[in-house]
Write a protein that holds these residues in place. Structure first.
Motif, mmCIF file in Angstrom:
data_model
loop_
_atom_site.group_PDB
_atom_site.id
_atom_site.type_symbol
_atom_site.label_atom_id
_atom_site.label_comp_id
_atom_site.label_asym_id
_atom_site.label_seq_id
_atom_site.Cartn_x
_atom_site.Cartn_y
_atom_site.Cartn_z
ATOM 1 N N THR A 1 52.141 22.430 7.289
ATOM 2 C CA THR A 1 53.564 22.541 7.591
ATOM 3 C C THR A 1 53.806 23.198 8.930
ATOM 4 O O THR A 1 54.879 23.059 9.498
ATOM 5 C CB THR A 1 54.307 23.322 6.496
ATOM 6 O OG1 THR A 1 53.756 24.631 6.425
ATOM 7 C CG2 THR A 1 54.202 22.622 5.165
ATOM 8 N N THR A 2 52.843 23.952 9.451
ATOM 9 C CA THR A 2 53.044 24.639 10.717
ATOM 10 C C THR A 2 52.630 23.802 11.910
ATOM 11 O O THR A 2 52.905 24.147 13.029
ATOM 12 C CB THR A 2 52.266 25.973 10.726
ATOM 13 O OG1 THR A 2 50.881 25.708 10.507
ATOM 14 C CG2 THR A 2 52.802 26.910 9.691
ATOM 15 N N ARG B 1 57.754 31.264 -0.125
ATOM 16 C CA ARG B 1 57.860 29.908 -0.671
ATOM 17 C C ARG B 1 56.487 29.294 -0.915
ATOM 18 O O ARG B 1 56.313 28.496 -1.829
ATOM 19 C CB ARG B 1 58.631 29.011 0.284
ATOM 20 C CG ARG B 1 60.083 29.275 0.323
ATOM 21 C CD ARG B 1 60.747 28.278 1.229
ATOM 22 N NE ARG B 1 62.130 28.649 1.449
ATOM 23 C CZ ARG B 1 62.924 28.033 2.271
ATOM 24 N NH1 ARG B 1 62.480 27.007 2.965
ATOM 25 N NH2 ARG B 1 64.154 28.425 2.412
ATOM 26 N N THR B 2 55.541 29.646 -0.082
ATOM 27 C CA THR B 2 54.184 29.124 -0.257
ATOM 28 C C THR B 2 53.605 29.584 -1.584
ATOM 29 O O THR B 2 52.979 28.806 -2.302
ATOM 30 C CB THR B 2 53.286 29.580 0.905
ATOM 31 O OG1 THR B 2 53.874 29.162 2.135
ATOM 32 C CG2 THR B 2 51.906 28.990 0.794
ATOM 33 N N ARG C 1 55.035 27.699 -4.716
ATOM 34 C CA ARG C 1 54.769 26.270 -4.939
ATOM 35 C C ARG C 1 54.086 26.075 -6.282
ATOM 36 O O ARG C 1 53.274 26.903 -6.711
ATOM 37 C CB ARG C 1 53.886 25.718 -3.827
ATOM 38 C CG ARG C 1 54.607 25.602 -2.515
ATOM 39 C CD ARG C 1 53.740 24.913 -1.512
ATOM 40 N NE ARG C 1 54.413 24.851 -0.226
ATOM 41 C CZ ARG C 1 53.856 24.372 0.856
ATOM 42 N NH1 ARG C 1 52.617 23.915 0.825
ATOM 43 N NH2 ARG C 1 54.522 24.351 1.978
ATOM 44 N N ALA D 1 46.819 29.545 -0.301
ATOM 45 C CA ALA D 1 48.145 29.608 0.316
ATOM 46 C C ALA D 1 48.065 29.263 1.794
ATOM 47 O O ALA D 1 48.928 28.559 2.322
ATOM 48 C CB ALA D 1 48.748 30.993 0.122
ATOM 49 N N ARG D 2 47.038 29.727 2.453
ATOM 50 C CA ARG D 2 46.876 29.407 3.878
ATOM 51 C C ARG D 2 46.587 27.920 4.075
ATOM 52 O O ARG D 2 47.039 27.323 5.044
ATOM 53 C CB ARG D 2 45.798 30.261 4.498
ATOM 54 C CG ARG D 2 46.209 31.713 4.520
ATOM 55 C CD ARG D 2 45.415 32.563 5.445
ATOM 56 N NE ARG D 2 45.798 33.945 5.290
ATOM 57 C CZ ARG D 2 46.893 34.483 5.815
ATOM 58 N NH1 ARG D 2 47.697 33.746 6.539
ATOM 59 N NH2 ARG D 2 47.180 35.745 5.629
ATOM 60 N N TYR E 1 52.313 34.304 5.628
ATOM 61 C CA TYR E 1 52.919 33.066 5.171
ATOM 62 C C TYR E 1 54.138 33.406 4.334
ATOM 63 O O TYR E 1 54.310 34.533 3.882
ATOM 64 C CB TYR E 1 51.931 32.188 4.391
ATOM 65 C CG TYR E 1 51.069 32.933 3.417
ATOM 66 C CD1 TYR E 1 51.532 33.260 2.162
ATOM 67 C CD2 TYR E 1 49.788 33.319 3.765
ATOM 68 C CE1 TYR E 1 50.757 33.946 1.268
ATOM 69 C CE2 TYR E 1 48.988 34.012 2.870
ATOM 70 C CZ TYR E 1 49.481 34.319 1.630
ATOM 71 O OH TYR E 1 48.706 35.004 0.745
ATOM 72 N N SER E 2 54.972 32.435 4.134
ATOM 73 C CA SER E 2 56.247 32.689 3.458
ATOM 74 C C SER E 2 56.054 32.829 1.945
ATOM 75 O O SER E 2 55.060 32.376 1.384
ATOM 76 C CB SER E 2 57.239 31.553 3.758
ATOM 77 O OG SER E 2 56.793 30.364 3.150
ATOM 78 N N LEU F 1 47.713 25.552 2.110
ATOM 79 C CA LEU F 1 48.991 24.869 1.869
ATOM 80 C C LEU F 1 49.953 25.053 3.028
ATOM 81 O O LEU F 1 50.741 24.161 3.336
ATOM 82 C CB LEU F 1 49.633 25.387 0.584
ATOM 83 C CG LEU F 1 48.956 24.987 -0.719
ATOM 84 C CD1 LEU F 1 49.609 25.718 -1.883
ATOM 85 C CD2 LEU F 1 49.044 23.491 -0.918
ATOM 86 N N GLU F 2 49.904 26.194 3.662
ATOM 87 C CA GLU F 2 50.820 26.497 4.758
ATOM 88 C C GLU F 2 50.398 25.780 6.040
ATOM 89 O O GLU F 2 51.240 25.421 6.852
ATOM 90 C CB GLU F 2 50.836 28.014 4.989
ATOM 91 C CG GLU F 2 51.774 28.471 6.043
ATOM 92 C CD GLU F 2 53.169 28.741 5.548
ATOM 93 O OE1 GLU F 2 53.983 29.143 6.359
ATOM 94 O OE2 GLU F 2 53.445 28.558 4.354
#
Length: 75
Positions: free
Chosen positions: A73-74, A8-9, A12, A66-67, A5-6, A69-70
């Motif tokens: 968006t995917t 940016r994640t 946050r 994080a996963r 993941y990026s 949150l990601e």
């Protein structure tokens, strides 16, 4: 292997404090382990191992959040 993941994640506001605390903690434990190895202090080395285990659990929790949150968006 799971997809990365990026950064940016991790930046946050909902996850950044916990991620920062985990990474700073890992750095502190690395320093503490080095001091324990250099001085031969087995008590300090034992504490460093216990702290490392706790931080790995915290890092796993950060990874899961994080996963989560990601994920939206995917899609």
């Amino acid at each position: 292997m799971t997809e990365p993941y990026s950064f940016r994640t991790l930046a946050r506001p909902t996850i950044a404090p916990e991620a920062l605390a985990s990474f700073v903690g890992l750095g502190s434990v690395a320093y503490m382990s080095g001091v324990a190895a250099r001085t031969g202090d087995y008590v300090l080395a034992g504490l460093a191992v216990m702290a490392l285990l706790g931080l790995l659990v915290a890092l796993n929790r950060v990874d899961k959040r994080a996963r989560e949150l990601e994920e939206p968006t995917t899609r």
